[in-house]
Design an enzyme around this catalytic site. Sequence first.
Site, PDB file in Angstrom:
ATOM      1  N   PRO A 239      -2.429  -1.918   2.034  1.00 56.34           N
ATOM      2  CA  PRO A 239      -0.874  -2.000   2.960  1.00 56.34           C
ATOM      3  C   PRO A 239      -0.790  -3.077   3.606  1.00 56.34           C
ATOM      4  O   PRO A 239      -1.058  -3.332   4.326  1.00 56.34           O
ATOM      5  CB  PRO A 239      -1.320  -0.902   3.407  1.00 56.34           C
ATOM      6  CG  PRO A 239      -2.396  -0.576   3.187  1.00 56.34           C
ATOM      7  CD  PRO A 239      -3.602  -0.888   2.092  1.00 56.34           C
ATOM      8  N   GLU A 240       0.472  -3.735   3.075  1.00 61.80           N
ATOM      9  CA  GLU A 240       0.661  -4.896   4.453  1.00 61.80           C
ATOM     10  C   GLU A 240       2.175  -4.084   5.162  1.00 61.80           C
ATOM     11  O   GLU A 240       2.294  -3.375   4.880  1.00 61.80           O
ATOM     12  CB  GLU A 240       1.027  -6.097   3.398  1.00 61.80           C
ATOM     13  CG  GLU A 240      -0.283  -6.487   2.895  1.00 61.80           C
ATOM     14  CD  GLU A 240      -0.497  -7.647   2.133  1.00 61.80           C
ATOM     15  OE1 GLU A 240       0.829  -8.733   2.410  1.00 61.80           O
ATOM     16  OE2 GLU A 240      -0.688  -7.834   1.619  1.00 61.80           O
TER      17      GLU A 240
ATOM     18  N   HIS B 172     -12.443  12.178   0.377  1.00 61.77           N
ATOM     19  CA  HIS B 172     -12.639  10.589   1.207  1.00 61.77           C
ATOM     20  C   HIS B 172     -11.390  10.999   2.009  1.00 61.77           C
ATOM     21  O   HIS B 172     -11.076  10.515   3.084  1.00 61.77           O
ATOM     22  CB  HIS B 172     -12.043   9.919   0.083  1.00 61.77           C
ATOM     23  CG  HIS B 172     -12.608   9.342  -1.553  1.00 61.77           C
ATOM     24  ND1 HIS B 172     -14.284   9.392  -1.094  1.00 61.77           N
ATOM     25  CD2 HIS B 172     -11.984   8.973  -2.490  1.00 61.77           C
ATOM     26  CE1 HIS B 172     -14.252   8.964  -2.350  1.00 61.77           C
ATOM     27  NE2 HIS B 172     -13.768   9.337  -3.880  1.00 61.77           N
TER      28      HIS B 172
ATOM     29  N   ARG C   8     -12.757   3.651   1.067  1.00 60.93           N
ATOM     30  CA  ARG C   8     -13.355   2.162   1.018  1.00 60.93           C
ATOM     31  C   ARG C   8     -14.338   2.581   2.696  1.00 60.93           C
ATOM     32  O   ARG C   8     -15.039   1.153   2.929  1.00 60.93           O
ATOM     33  CB  ARG C   8     -12.842   1.460   0.827  1.00 60.93           C
ATOM     34  CG  ARG C   8     -13.635   0.928  -1.013  1.00 60.93           C
ATOM     35  CD  ARG C   8     -12.204  -0.073  -1.746  1.00 60.93           C
ATOM     36  NE  ARG C   8     -13.149  -1.237  -1.311  1.00 60.93           N
ATOM     37  CZ  ARG C   8     -11.960  -2.152  -2.254  1.00 60.93           C
ATOM     38  NH1 ARG C   8     -11.364  -2.091  -3.386  1.00 60.93           N
ATOM     39  NH2 ARG C   8     -12.578  -3.604  -2.095  1.00 60.93           N
TER      40      ARG C   8
END
Length: 269
Positions: free
Chosen positions: A2-3, A86, A107
Amino acid sequence: MPELPEVETVRRELDAWLPGRRITRAVRVDAPRGPKYARLQRASGQRIEGVDRRGKFLLLPLSGGDELIVHLGMTGVISDRDPGEHVRAKLMLSGRSRRQLYFQDVRRFGRFLVVKAGVYDGLPTLAAMGPEPLDPSFNPAMLHVGLQRSGAPIKSCLLSQKPVAGLGNIYIDEALWRARIHPRTAARRISKIKTARLHEAIVSVLRQSLEASGTTLSDYRRVDGEEGEFAEQLDAYGRAGLPCRRCDHPLSHDTIGQRSTCFCGRCQR
DNA sequence: CGAGTGCCCTGACAGC
DNA sequence: TGCTGTCAGGGCACTC
């Protein structure tokens, strides 16, 4: 990963319904203790006053003088439905719809923490964040000043978030390809002419990606679970060995600033 | 202070 | 099949 376009897409979706809601309870779920989730429980009882963004950070001002800070990292997803696995944090919200907010992060590179509004002591990148590229005030002269401060390769320099906010590996490669600038060029050696080209490239690629709700390569999702559609329009990122769409020369691959980098060795000089 | 490196973390995938 | 190794990378801590 994601940017800016992905984070802005999420921001807009959240801004449509979150402001005004009260967080009845903020909880960590299978999240590590430590700075990435610092003081999250302080959000409990506070009302969400807005949904703002600086670079890749989401900033949610709270009624009690605090600020909820969210960074998606590599695999962070904000969802209004329980992703099942998660999940690292969860916000229970007031309101008749019983809508809740889940922060999923496979992550664990993401952050979901509360700070005193505007106090970014533990967040040096946010504290030193450069200008917003989609703000009308962002211009080539500002970018040039930022680039003059660094002798590092332009790729590394842009990753620092200092000359301009919100660019990551994907859109840096895309912008440099559009501007025909070699990623190893020392930032301070980039001429005003090329800086103007880079400015135009950054703004255009971000606008176009935002129009497509961002780039989904694997993990990124919108709040409603939909994917972004910009991946098919990528010219450089992930195209090593494939022909350059401008000159047909096979794109090169290199590692710069410990980041995988794709560029055209013929038309990016 | 700027530049460079190691680290975190987990799933996907290649190779044997 | 199941194991091992490699790769992906944003931001921070640390060194020089």
